[in-house]
Design a protein around this motif. Structure first.
Motif, PDB file in Angstrom:
ATOM      1  N   PRO A 187       0.650  -1.281  -0.132  1.00  0.00           N
ATOM      2  CA  PRO A 187       0.049   0.086   0.112  1.00  0.00           C
ATOM      3  C   PRO A 187       1.009   1.150   0.027  1.00  0.00           C
ATOM      4  N   PRO A 188       0.451   2.348  -0.691  1.00  0.00           N
ATOM      5  CA  PRO A 188       1.170   3.615  -0.847  1.00  0.00           C
ATOM      6  C   PRO A 188       1.434   4.073   0.791  1.00  0.00           C
ATOM      7  N   PRO A 189       2.466   4.682   1.015  1.00  0.00           N
ATOM      8  CA  PRO A 189       2.676   5.192   2.372  1.00  0.00           C
ATOM      9  C   PRO A 189       1.855   6.380   2.657  1.00  0.00           C
ATOM     10  N   VAL A 248       2.670 -11.907   9.272  1.00  0.00           N
ATOM     11  CA  VAL A 248       1.339 -11.662   9.141  1.00  0.00           C
ATOM     12  C   VAL A 248       0.826 -10.712  10.398  1.00  0.00           C
ATOM     13  N   LEU A 249       1.154 -10.899  11.489  1.00  0.00           N
ATOM     14  CA  LEU A 249       0.827 -10.041  12.763  1.00  0.00           C
ATOM     15  C   LEU A 249       1.433  -8.507  12.475  1.00  0.00           C
ATOM     16  N   THR A 250       2.747  -8.462  11.980  1.00  0.00           N
ATOM     17  CA  THR A 250       3.331  -7.181  11.758  1.00  0.00           C
ATOM     18  C   THR A 250       2.332  -6.562  10.643  1.00  0.00           C
ATOM     19  N   CYS A 251       1.996  -7.018   9.679  1.00  0.00           N
ATOM     20  CA  CYS A 251       1.133  -6.407   8.655  1.00  0.00           C
ATOM     21  C   CYS A 251      -0.002  -6.024   9.168  1.00  0.00           C
ATOM     22  N   TYR A 277      -9.168 -10.257   8.052  1.00  0.00           N
ATOM     23  CA  TYR A 277      -8.540 -10.957   9.272  1.00  0.00           C
ATOM     24  C   TYR A 277      -8.471  -9.472  10.156  1.00  0.00           C
ATOM     25  N   VAL A 278      -8.646  -9.399  11.260  1.00  0.00           N
ATOM     26  CA  VAL A 278      -8.652  -8.299  12.196  1.00  0.00           C
ATOM     27  C   VAL A 278      -8.040  -8.548  13.321  1.00  0.00           C
ATOM     28  N   VAL A 279      -7.272  -7.384  13.731  1.00  0.00           N
ATOM     29  CA  VAL A 279      -6.623  -7.323  15.047  1.00  0.00           C
ATOM     30  C   VAL A 279      -7.404  -5.919  15.790  1.00  0.00           C
ATOM     31  N   ASP A 280      -7.666  -6.020  16.873  1.00  0.00           N
ATOM     32  CA  ASP A 280      -7.948  -4.962  17.562  1.00  0.00           C
ATOM     33  C   ASP A 280      -7.916  -5.130  19.224  1.00  0.00           C
ATOM     34  N   ASN A 281      -8.458  -4.203  19.832  1.00  0.00           N
ATOM     35  CA  ASN A 281      -8.260  -4.303  21.477  1.00  0.00           C
ATOM     36  C   ASN A 281      -8.836  -5.689  21.944  1.00  0.00           C
ATOM     37  N   ASP A 282      -9.789  -6.122  21.391  1.00  0.00           N
ATOM     38  CA  ASP A 282     -10.554  -7.584  22.092  1.00  0.00           C
ATOM     39  C   ASP A 282      -9.758  -8.452  21.889  1.00  0.00           C
ATOM     40  N   VAL A 283      -9.078  -8.510  20.737  1.00  0.00           N
ATOM     41  CA  VAL A 283      -8.264  -9.658  20.436  1.00  0.00           C
ATOM     42  C   VAL A 283      -7.120  -9.970  21.376  1.00  0.00           C
ATOM     43  N   TRP A 284      -6.191  -9.129  21.847  1.00  0.00           N
ATOM     44  CA  TRP A 284      -5.420  -9.092  22.696  1.00  0.00           C
ATOM     45  C   TRP A 284      -6.080  -9.605  24.066  1.00  0.00           C
ATOM     46  N   TYR A 285      -7.281  -9.088  24.363  1.00  0.00           N
ATOM     47  CA  TYR A 285      -7.910  -9.389  25.675  1.00  0.00           C
ATOM     48  C   TYR A 285      -8.144 -11.001  25.503  1.00  0.00           C
ATOM     49  N   GLN A 286      -8.846 -11.348  24.527  1.00  0.00           N
ATOM     50  CA  GLN A 286      -9.307 -12.695  24.320  1.00  0.00           C
ATOM     51  C   GLN A 286      -7.953 -13.488  24.313  1.00  0.00           C
ATOM     52  N   GLY A 287      -7.043 -13.174  23.825  1.00  0.00           N
ATOM     53  CA  GLY A 287      -5.549 -14.065  23.723  1.00  0.00           C
ATOM     54  C   GLY A 287      -5.225 -14.016  25.174  1.00  0.00           C
ATOM     55  N   MET A 288      -5.333 -13.058  25.855  1.00  0.00           N
ATOM     56  CA  MET A 288      -4.843 -13.247  27.359  1.00  0.00           C
ATOM     57  C   MET A 288      -5.760 -14.206  28.259  1.00  0.00           C
ATOM     58  N   ILE A 289      -7.096 -14.041  27.919  1.00  0.00           N
ATOM     59  CA  ILE A 289      -7.881 -15.116  28.851  1.00  0.00           C
ATOM     60  C   ILE A 289      -7.784 -16.455  28.214  1.00  0.00           C
ATOM     61  N   ALA A 290      -7.308 -16.355  27.223  1.00  0.00           N
ATOM     62  CA  ALA A 290      -7.052 -17.744  26.494  1.00  0.00           C
ATOM     63  C   ALA A 290      -5.815 -18.638  27.125  1.00  0.00           C
ATOM     64  N   ASP A 297      -3.395   0.690   9.062  1.00  0.00           N
ATOM     65  CA  ASP A 297      -4.135   1.626   9.613  1.00  0.00           C
ATOM     66  C   ASP A 297      -5.509   1.062   9.660  1.00  0.00           C
ATOM     67  N   ALA A 298      -5.897   0.343   8.765  1.00  0.00           N
ATOM     68  CA  ALA A 298      -7.310  -0.259   8.918  1.00  0.00           C
ATOM     69  C   ALA A 298      -7.470  -1.367   9.939  1.00  0.00           C
ATOM     70  N   GLY A 299      -6.338  -1.912  10.251  1.00  0.00           N
ATOM     71  CA  GLY A 299      -6.293  -2.984  11.359  1.00  0.00           C
ATOM     72  C   GLY A 299      -6.886  -4.266  11.112  1.00  0.00           C
ATOM     73  N   SER A 300      -6.961  -4.343   9.300  1.00  0.00           N
ATOM     74  CA  SER A 300      -7.590  -5.631   9.140  1.00  0.00           C
ATOM     75  C   SER A 300      -7.060  -5.598   7.574  1.00  0.00           C
ATOM     76  N   VAL A 301      -7.191  -6.930   7.074  1.00  0.00           N
ATOM     77  CA  VAL A 301      -6.414  -7.049   5.630  1.00  0.00           C
ATOM     78  C   VAL A 301      -7.280  -8.246   5.049  1.00  0.00           C
ATOM     79  N   THR A 302      -7.541  -8.387   3.854  1.00  0.00           N
ATOM     80  CA  THR A 302      -8.209  -9.794   3.208  1.00  0.00           C
ATOM     81  C   THR A 302      -6.920 -10.667   2.780  1.00  0.00           C
ATOM     82  N   ALA A 303      -7.355 -11.830   2.442  1.00  0.00           N
ATOM     83  CA  ALA A 303      -6.464 -12.884   2.186  1.00  0.00           C
ATOM     84  C   ALA A 303      -5.581 -12.392   0.959  1.00  0.00           C
TER      85      ALA A 303
END
Length: 255
Positions: free
Chosen positions: A78-80, A112-115, A165-178, A120-126
């Motif tokens: 994506p363009p900077p 993938v996580l770094t991407c 595929y999405v990363v957001d605040n709740d993903v980290w919460y769910q990961g910690m709970i798991a 900025d969108a916090g989500s990407v398609t395959a």
């Protein structure tokens, strides 16, 4: 600052620095190279424990030869965003990927996580991941499945019915709970061994100590995750401001 690929002598110096327990930044300073160059070199060639300069040098030559034999594919990055230094962003992504790898994630999962986290969108398609990382759709599918089982990404459908595929605040919460739940399972398994090996035996005492320690850590993780989500991510309101929540008592753990 010297440019170009690392020489065999520089790789020998990296190996000596690792043997002496030097940090990547110190090794890089002695070589007059960027820290990201040394970090990437080590992580790409076995990590700090298994790094061998001769093998790394041959592997680099082999990769360069393969690239010359293969027609390059255009990476559709994506363009900077305005005001961002493209090279600085690329170097930062390399460092971020390396940090994930040092925490035990495979290289592709780390990429993938770094991407996701630097988008900025916090989500990407395959297809976007395939184009950006220059890998096959099967690799993306397998990697996302792994990250999903770890609670680090989630899937959703956009307005065009594409899977994102999405990363957001709740993903980290769910990961910690798991992670906290996996600690609880480990503690329970250790306690089962106490009965099998005989209470009071050295092995049983060891297992009981493991269970108590892991129980404490897991419960603390779950409590901290709950409190952090309530304080940091709640919408401010008359009775729900971050300051007000910080002063109050943590909410009970939710299943």
């Amino acid at each position: 600052m010297p440019g170009g690929r690392l020489t065999q002598q520089e790789r020998q110096q990296i190996a000596l620095g690792l043997a002496d327990g030097l940090a990547y930044a110190e090794i890089a300073r002695r070589l007059d190279r960027p820290t990201s160059t040394v970090t990437r070199e080590v992580m790409r060639n076995g990590g700090p424990v298994a790094y061998r300069p001769e093998i790394a040098h041959r592997a680099t030559a082999h990769r360069a030869h393969r690239r010359r034999q293969t027609a390059p594919r255009a990476a559709r990055t994506p363009p900077p965003a305005p005001g961002r230094d493209t090279e600085a962003v690329r170097a930062y992504e390399e460092v971020f990927t390396t940090v994930f790898m040092q925490q035990g994630l495979p290289r592709m999962a780390s990429r993938v996580l770094t991407c996701l986290y630097t988008t900025d969108a916090g989500s990407v398609t395959a297809s976007e991941l395939v184009q950006r990382l220059q890998v096959s759709p099967a690799t993306v599918s397998k990697t996302v499945a792994l990250l999903e089982t770890m609670g680090l990404v989630r899937r959703e459908r956009d307005e065009r019915r594409r899977e994102r595929y999405v990363v957001d605040n709740d993903v980290w919460y769910q990961g910690m709970i798991a992670s906290a739940r996996s600690h609880a399972q480990l503690a329970e398994t250790a306690r089962q061994g106490v009965g099998v090996l005989g209470a009071g035996s050295p092995a049983a005492v060891r297992l009981e100590n493991i269970a108590r320690f892991v129980d404490f850590v897991g419960e603390s993780m779950a409590r901290a995750a709950e409190q952090a989500r309530d304080i940091l991510y709640a919408q401010p309101g008359p009775d729900n401001s971050p300051a007000g929540q910080a002063a109050g008592t943590p909410a009970p753990l939710r299943e």
